[in-house]
Enzyme design. Sequence first.
Site, PDB file in Angstrom:
ATOM      1  N   TYR A 148       0.879  -1.099   0.008  1.00 40.32           N
ATOM      2  CA  TYR A 148      -0.099  -0.078  -0.082  1.00 40.32           C
ATOM      3  C   TYR A 148       1.019   1.370  -0.101  1.00 40.32           C
ATOM      4  CZ  TYR A 148      -3.317   3.468   2.187  1.00 40.32           C
ATOM      5  OH  TYR A 148      -4.093   4.624   2.274  1.00 40.32           O
ATOM      6  N   LYS A 152       1.139   4.346  -2.638  1.00 44.17           N
ATOM      7  CA  LYS A 152       0.661   5.693  -2.316  1.00 44.17           C
ATOM      8  C   LYS A 152       2.134   6.590  -2.533  1.00 44.17           C
ATOM      9  CE  LYS A 152      -3.568   5.985  -0.769  1.00 44.17           C
ATOM     10  NZ  LYS A 152      -4.569   6.516  -1.434  1.00 44.17           N
TER      11      LYS A 152
HETATM   12  N1  LIG Z   1      -8.345   6.004   6.988  1.00 45.90           N
HETATM   13  C1  LIG Z   1      -7.141   6.300   6.923  1.00 45.90           C
HETATM   14  O1  LIG Z   1      -6.433   6.094   7.948  1.00 45.90           O
HETATM   15  C2  LIG Z   1      -6.350   6.667   5.781  1.00 45.90           C
HETATM   16  C3  LIG Z   1      -5.044   7.121   6.120  1.00 45.90           C
HETATM   17  C4  LIG Z   1      -4.146   7.587   4.839  1.00 45.90           C
HETATM   18  C5  LIG Z   1      -4.666   7.594   3.723  1.00 45.90           C
HETATM   19  N2  LIG Z   1      -6.299   7.452   3.588  1.00 45.90           N
HETATM   20  C6  LIG Z   1      -6.750   7.353   2.061  1.00 45.90           C
HETATM   21  O2  LIG Z   1      -8.022   7.967   2.427  1.00 45.90           O
HETATM   22  C7  LIG Z   1      -8.769   7.727   1.244  1.00 45.90           C
HETATM   23  C8  LIG Z   1     -10.258   7.321   1.594  1.00 45.90           C
HETATM   24  O3  LIG Z   1     -10.249   6.469   2.503  1.00 45.90           O
HETATM   25  P1  LIG Z   1     -11.175   6.280   3.693  1.00 45.90           P
HETATM   26  O4  LIG Z   1     -10.226   6.127   4.934  1.00 45.90           O
HETATM   27  O5  LIG Z   1     -12.144   7.127   3.512  1.00 45.90           O
HETATM   28  O6  LIG Z   1     -11.644   4.683   3.499  1.00 45.90           O
HETATM   29  P2  LIG Z   1     -12.908   3.837   2.856  1.00 45.90           P
HETATM   30  O7  LIG Z   1     -14.168   4.494   3.545  1.00 45.90           O
HETATM   31  O8  LIG Z   1     -12.478   2.570   3.124  1.00 45.90           O
HETATM   32  O9  LIG Z   1     -12.846   4.361   1.291  1.00 45.90           O
HETATM   33  C9  LIG Z   1     -12.184   3.579   0.490  1.00 45.90           C
HETATM   34  C10 LIG Z   1     -12.955   3.917  -0.723  1.00 45.90           C
HETATM   35  O10 LIG Z   1     -12.473   3.646  -2.148  1.00 45.90           O
HETATM   36  C11 LIG Z   1     -13.269   3.137  -2.819  1.00 45.90           C
HETATM   37  N3  LIG Z   1     -12.764   1.939  -3.882  1.00 45.90           N
HETATM   38  C12 LIG Z   1     -11.880   0.951  -3.575  1.00 45.90           C
HETATM   39  N4  LIG Z   1     -11.856   0.241  -4.622  1.00 45.90           N
HETATM   40  C13 LIG Z   1     -12.273   1.034  -5.917  1.00 45.90           C
HETATM   41  C14 LIG Z   1     -12.314   0.773  -6.912  1.00 45.90           C
HETATM   42  N5  LIG Z   1     -11.850  -0.361  -7.567  1.00 45.90           N
HETATM   43  N6  LIG Z   1     -13.244   1.720  -7.854  1.00 45.90           N
HETATM   44  C15 LIG Z   1     -13.849   2.698  -7.160  1.00 45.90           C
HETATM   45  N7  LIG Z   1     -13.628   2.877  -5.808  1.00 45.90           N
HETATM   46  C16 LIG Z   1     -13.041   2.147  -4.882  1.00 45.90           C
HETATM   47  C17 LIG Z   1     -14.319   2.307  -1.805  1.00 45.90           C
HETATM   48  O11 LIG Z   1     -15.429   2.064  -2.409  1.00 45.90           O
HETATM   49  P3  LIG Z   1     -16.735   0.901  -1.975  1.00 45.90           P
HETATM   50  O12 LIG Z   1     -17.386   1.739  -1.114  1.00 45.90           O
HETATM   51  O13 LIG Z   1     -17.401   0.498  -3.333  1.00 45.90           O
HETATM   52  O14 LIG Z   1     -15.845  -0.274  -1.388  1.00 45.90           O
HETATM   53  C18 LIG Z   1     -14.405   3.469  -1.053  1.00 45.90           C
HETATM   54  O15 LIG Z   1     -15.238   4.750  -1.476  1.00 45.90           O
HETATM   55  C19 LIG Z   1      -8.090   6.459   0.579  1.00 45.90           C
HETATM   56  O16 LIG Z   1      -7.351   6.852  -0.778  1.00 45.90           O
HETATM   57  C20 LIG Z   1      -7.021   6.021   1.597  1.00 45.90           C
HETATM   58  O17 LIG Z   1      -6.123   5.222   0.986  1.00 45.90           O
HETATM   59  C21 LIG Z   1      -6.980   6.846   4.686  1.00 45.90           C
END
Ligand SMILES: NC(=O)c1ccc[n+]([C@@H]2O[C@H](COP(=O)([O-])OP(=O)(O)OC[C@H]3O[C@@H](n4cnc5c(N)ncnc54)[C@H](OP(=O)(O)O)[C@@H]3O)[C@@H](O)[C@H]2O)c1
Length: 243
Positions: A148, A152
């Site tokens: 991952y 990123k």
């Molecule tokens: N949470 C953390 O601690 C954290 C830290 C650093 C960075 N981030 C980044 O923040 C961003 C948002 O993540 P989040 O924390 O809000 O997590 P999340 O709620 O799990 O969201 C992940 C999203 O990605 C979508 N997704 C996954 N595969 C996909 C695909 N093939 N096509 C289209 N959409 C897809 C999911 O869609 P579905 O609903 O259909 O599954 C969901 O909307 C991500 O880029 C993540 O890497 C998060």
Amino acid sequence: MKYILILGATSDIAAATAYEFARNGFGILLAGRAPEKLAVIEKDISSRFEVPVSSHLFDAEDFAGHASFFAKLPHRPDVTLCAFGYLGEQEKGQNEWEEAQRIIQVNYTGAVSVLNIVANSYAEQEYGAIIGISSVAGERGRQSNYLYGSAKAGFTAYLSGLRNRLAKKGIPVLTVKPGFVRTRMTEGLPLPKPLTAEPEQVGKAIYKAFRSKEDVIYTLPVWKLIMQNIRMIPEGIFKKMNL
Ligand SMILES: NC(=O)c1ccc[n+]([C@@H]2O[C@H](COP(=O)([O-])OP(=O)(O)OC[C@H]3O[C@@H](n4cnc5c(N)ncnc54)[C@H](OP(=O)(O)O)[C@@H]3O)[C@@H](O)[C@H]2O)c1
């Protein structure tokens, strides 16, 4: 009326950011692969804010479909937020190529595929703004999540290059580097409270940084200091640490 396109709109961070832009008068184009989840967010935004909201099917891994997806949107978005991501399972990815490939494809290849199209369109019209959600995980590879993290890292470098290219056209590119955020992605993980943001905090920080045309932000800001220190640890020591 200005519009924002939210790619991966069912993400908790993306939904919180959508509310923030709607509160500030933006029309919202929600894009994701789960229509029933998009419908819930669409209904909620419509009931709370007097802005147009619509939902559009989008799969980050359907590279061949990205150009027609963007061309068929009912409005050319003024701002595009790339929020989708896939944490995946590190150990599984070490043993099963499919898992490793998915981590790379969703976090890097899919983002590049769709943002290339958005960027070319914005460059041509000399107008627009791009926001990408990367991660502090991309700053140094760790044994617990380097698949991952490396995807990123690629995405962070891509956004940096895009910013350099589009600056000449007056098109801002914002890189968002969250630390821990309490979302579906981190559900069940033991997150230290002082270092963990709520999605609403990240949504507000993204809108503020967009307004002030910032280049890179950390959420929470303390993560900037943490990552400065982590980057400074000599490799000879770092490689022996349990991270
Ligand atoms: N949470 C953390 O601690 C954290 C830290 C650093 C960075 N981030 C980044 O923040 C961003 C948002 O993540 P989040 O924390 O809000 O997590 P999340 O709620 O799990 O969201 C992940 C999203 O990605 C979508 N997704 C996954 N595969 C996909 C695909 N093939 N096509 C289209 N959409 C897809 C999911 O869609 P579905 O609903 O259909 O599954 C969901 O909307 C991500 O880029 C993540 O890497 C998060």
